[in-house]
Motif scaffolding. Structure first.
Motif, PDB file in Angstrom:
ATOM      1  N   LEU A  48      10.309  -0.727  -3.366  1.00 41.19           N
ATOM      2  CA  LEU A  48       9.923  -1.956  -3.762  1.00 41.19           C
ATOM      3  C   LEU A  48      10.428  -3.180  -4.007  1.00 41.19           C
ATOM      4  O   LEU A  48      11.194  -3.327  -5.192  1.00 41.19           O
ATOM      5  N   HIS A  93       4.684  -5.977  -4.788  1.00 45.11           N
ATOM      6  CA  HIS A  93       4.839  -4.614  -4.835  1.00 45.11           C
ATOM      7  C   HIS A  93       5.194  -4.084  -6.250  1.00 45.11           C
ATOM      8  O   HIS A  93       4.846  -3.054  -6.608  1.00 45.11           O
ATOM      9  N   LEU A 137       0.471  -1.857   0.510  1.00 47.14           N
ATOM     10  CA  LEU A 137       1.153  -1.024  -0.299  1.00 47.14           C
ATOM     11  C   LEU A 137       1.401   0.467   0.364  1.00 47.14           C
ATOM     12  O   LEU A 137       0.926   0.835   1.152  1.00 47.14           O
TER      13      LEU A 137
END
Length: 321
Positions: free
Chosen positions: A208, A213, A289
């Motif tokens: 991430l 994110h 994601l």
């Protein structure tokens, strides 16, 4: 000229708050000063500020808006962004075992005794990160009551990303301080460390790297921590959505006054409702994601009746990358 002075004025204000808090920590305290403490929690950028603001209008409520200086004095690990302690380790998730006699005593002095007995019926404290500290707060406050406000995760992600990338809150002599992620990314490092320790998408954390994110991860663990304690809290937890607060504020505020046990008369309700505007929606953009996070994100979005959905990364057409 005034804009240029703002970082220095903010820094001076923080120093003053820390000094005043140190004095309060050693002053005598009368037990009759103590009031029940209620908590507004939720991921940042979810509507906690406007909710707290309209509750603060009620004269029977003593309201504390994100008193980070008080929480820092109670336990320095709560200072997730490094606003008051740049070197002390931060801990975004706190459990019951993290409480001690010092933190319990200081909570009574600084939070529970901050109102006026006989004038106020309760203290309402609003710090979004406390959604991640339910078990710890239960050691400080007997049988605490919570209002958890949830906003569409897509809008939260967009709002956090905007603040992280174009911060407006700056401090003097601290060029590395980011309004959302703190000193040298201190808040994200704390979120990642706590998330790993408590089993939240452990295999994905290191991947991430974007603000989007990381914002989605923060929203997820905030909501999932409340999910974790929902059954345990029972009727001490009231969940509301930002959508309902903005579309039917009178009903939501009445339910909160019942839950927090303070008086809600028509004068207050009219004044409070007048301060609430329509829900602000962000332009819908593709939120991609990692697969596991996208599935949970969409599950929670559906549960709370939110519109936006995330796209699992492996479902994005190659030409869109």
């Amino acid at each position: 000229m005034k804009r240029a002075l703002l970082p220095y004025l903010r820094t001076a204000k923080l120093l003053k708050l820390r000094y005043q808090t140190r004095i309060r920590c050693v002053m005598p305290m009368r037990r009759e000063q103590r009031l029940p403490v209620r908590f507004i929690v939720g991921c940042g950028r979810s509507g906690t500020t406007i909710l707290g603001r309209v509750l603060s209008v009620n004269p029977s409520v003593h309201y504390l808006r994100e008193p980070y200086h008080l929480w820092h004095a109670i336990d320095p690990r709560t200072d997730s962004t490094g606003l008051h302690s740049q070197d002390a380790p931060a801990q975004i998730i706190l459990r019951g075992s993290d409480a001690n006699d010092r933190s319990k005593d200081r909570f009574q002095r600084l939070i529970a005794s901050s109102g006026r007995s006989g004038v106020h019926s309760c203290v309402i404290e609003k710090t979004p990160q406390n959604a991640l500290r339910v078990e710890w707060l239960e050691q400080l406050e007997p049988q605490p009551r919570f209002v958890h406000i949830v906003r569409d995760g897509n809008d939260v992600v967009r709002s956090i990303t905007r603040l992280a990338e174009t911060p407006t809150y700056r401090l003097a002599f601290r060029s590395a301080y980011n309004q959302w992620w703190g000193e040298h990314g201190r808040k994200w490092k704390s979120i990642a460390r706590s998330g790993r320790e408590h089993g939240y998408f452990v295999d994905l954390i290191d991947s991430l790297q974007t603000n989007e994110h990381r914002a989605a991860y923060e929203w997820l663990i905030s909501v999932m921590e409340i999910e974790r304690f929902r059954e345990h809290l029972g009727d001490r937890l009231l969940e509301v959505t930002y959508r309902d607060l903005t579309s039917d504020p009178a009903s939501v505020l009445r339910s909160i006054s019942d839950h927090f046990e303070f008086r809600a008369d028509d004068e207050w309700l009219n004044k409070a409702c007048a301060q609430i505007s329509e829900e602000r929606k962000y332009e819908r953009k593709l939120l991609s994601l990692p697969n596991e996070m996208a599935l949970k994100f969409n599950e929670l979005q559906e549960r709370y009746g939110n519109e936006g959905r995330a796209v699992p990364a492996d479902l994005i057409p190659s030409e869109a990358v």
